[in-house]
Scaffold this motif. Sequence first.
Motif, mmCIF file in Angstrom:
data_model
loop_
_atom_site.group_PDB
_atom_site.id
_atom_site.type_symbol
_atom_site.label_atom_id
_atom_site.label_comp_id
_atom_site.label_asym_id
_atom_site.label_seq_id
_atom_site.Cartn_x
_atom_site.Cartn_y
_atom_site.Cartn_z
ATOM 1 N N UNK A 183 1.842 6.611 -6.875
ATOM 2 C CA UNK A 183 0.651 7.275 -7.378
ATOM 3 C C UNK A 183 0.535 8.735 -6.996
ATOM 4 N N UNK A 184 1.574 9.282 -6.386
ATOM 5 C CA UNK A 184 1.504 10.670 -5.915
ATOM 6 C C UNK A 184 1.228 11.647 -7.054
ATOM 7 N N UNK A 214 3.444 11.307 6.522
ATOM 8 C CA UNK A 214 2.267 10.474 6.273
ATOM 9 C C UNK A 214 2.052 10.298 4.778
ATOM 10 N N UNK A 215 2.462 9.146 4.279
ATOM 11 C CA UNK A 215 2.318 8.816 2.867
ATOM 12 C C UNK A 215 1.126 7.877 2.724
ATOM 13 N N UNK A 216 0.196 8.230 1.859
ATOM 14 C CA UNK A 216 -1.062 7.490 1.794
ATOM 15 C C UNK A 216 -1.990 8.044 2.853
ATOM 16 N N UNK A 217 -2.404 7.208 3.792
ATOM 17 C CA UNK A 217 -3.199 7.677 4.920
ATOM 18 C C UNK A 217 -2.697 6.984 6.185
ATOM 19 N N UNK A 218 -3.398 7.166 7.276
ATOM 20 C CA UNK A 218 -2.924 6.624 8.547
ATOM 21 C C UNK A 218 -2.920 5.095 8.542
ATOM 22 N N UNK A 219 -3.879 4.500 7.860
ATOM 23 C CA UNK A 219 -3.909 3.039 7.781
ATOM 24 C C UNK A 219 -2.711 2.520 6.990
ATOM 25 N N UNK A 220 -2.373 3.199 5.897
ATOM 26 C CA UNK A 220 -1.196 2.827 5.108
ATOM 27 C C UNK A 220 0.062 2.915 5.965
ATOM 28 N N UNK A 247 0.832 -1.212 0.000
ATOM 29 C CA UNK A 247 0.000 0.000 0.000
ATOM 30 C C UNK A 247 0.867 1.262 0.000
ATOM 31 N N UNK A 248 1.985 1.221 0.702
ATOM 32 C CA UNK A 248 2.910 2.356 0.744
ATOM 33 C C UNK A 248 3.508 2.584 -0.649
ATOM 34 N N UNK A 249 3.874 1.494 -1.325
ATOM 35 C CA UNK A 249 4.404 1.600 -2.685
ATOM 36 C C UNK A 249 3.392 2.295 -3.596
ATOM 37 N N UNK A 296 3.757 -3.717 -8.735
ATOM 38 C CA UNK A 296 4.296 -5.080 -8.787
ATOM 39 C C UNK A 296 5.777 -5.071 -9.144
ATOM 40 N N UNK A 297 6.156 -4.185 -10.046
ATOM 41 C CA UNK A 297 7.560 -4.101 -10.469
ATOM 42 C C UNK A 297 8.450 -3.655 -9.315
ATOM 43 N N UNK A 298 7.995 -2.639 -8.557
ATOM 44 C CA UNK A 298 8.818 -2.188 -7.433
ATOM 45 C C UNK A 298 8.908 -3.269 -6.356
ATOM 46 N N UNK A 299 7.799 -3.898 -6.040
ATOM 47 C CA UNK A 299 7.805 -4.937 -5.006
ATOM 48 C C UNK A 299 8.678 -6.124 -5.405
ATOM 49 N N UNK A 300 8.798 -6.356 -6.704
ATOM 50 C CA UNK A 300 9.611 -7.488 -7.168
ATOM 51 C C UNK A 300 11.078 -7.331 -6.777
ATOM 52 N N UNK A 301 11.535 -6.100 -6.575
ATOM 53 C CA UNK A 301 12.921 -5.899 -6.146
ATOM 54 C C UNK A 301 13.185 -6.586 -4.804
#
Length: 278
Positions: free
Chosen positions: A126-127, A167-173, A119-121, A138-143
């Motif tokens: 997506x900023x 705070x990137x995303x929201x508090x849950x992220x 979710x952080x990725x 998926x590409x970043x997580x594959x690293x």
Amino acid sequence: MTHVNVLDPGASPLDYYGFELRRLRESAGLSQRQLGDILNYTGSLVGQIETARKVPTVEFSERVDAALGAGGLFSRLLELVLRSQLPAWFRQVAELEARAIEICAFQMHMVHGLLQSPAYVRAVLGALDENDLDDRTAVRLARQRIFEKAEPPIFWAVLSEAALCQEIGDREVMREQLAHLVSFERNPRINIQVLPFSAGAHAGLTGSFTLFRFTSDPTILYTEGYGSGHPSANPATVKDCSLRYDHLRAAALSLKDSAELIRRVMEERYGEQGDSVA
């Protein structure tokens, strides 16, 4: 007659993957829909991957290998496919990560890519641009698959406390991301230290950087700008940043105290008790 998009298998790893997928599917006498039913995916997705319009996943590749008796071909190809989808300027970094026996990273304002939760990725990538966000995530997580190797690298990360508070995303992220960091606490090959605000002026004020160490090749220093990466093997520069890194680790909290601070920030800043209105 239905037009069939003809791929050049030499154009890219993604094209080669699609070419081989179509070749083996047709050899098995299956339509895209039939193969999709076997894999528990849609025939449309199979078609998109065959025509290099969609990036395959680990799960898709494993299922195709089993369904078509490919002997692990697609799982092996996936590594090349995912690396080829990285921004051109970043591909060398992925290669350094894959070859290094030790990675030492200092991050100022955000969690290092090798430690980011899904979710952080998505929030980071997506900023400014949400196009193809699933594939780019998926590409970043594959690293992070370098940690699944038989002999994964030693990874040492010094994170500024600012990376925990931005705070990137929201508090849950953020709760999920900080919990992800804590999950590495007992992994001796992934070590996370937090440089607290109380450290004041420190050796990393110039910015984030990463050192890649290898069995026999020279150590590489990597720094990053907007849309560009800067690897360097200059001995004087590498020596200077190696010394800086030693000072940063010394100024940071211990591994145990760092984990406790991460937990405290997770609970106090992003905890569910903060959702209620007083």
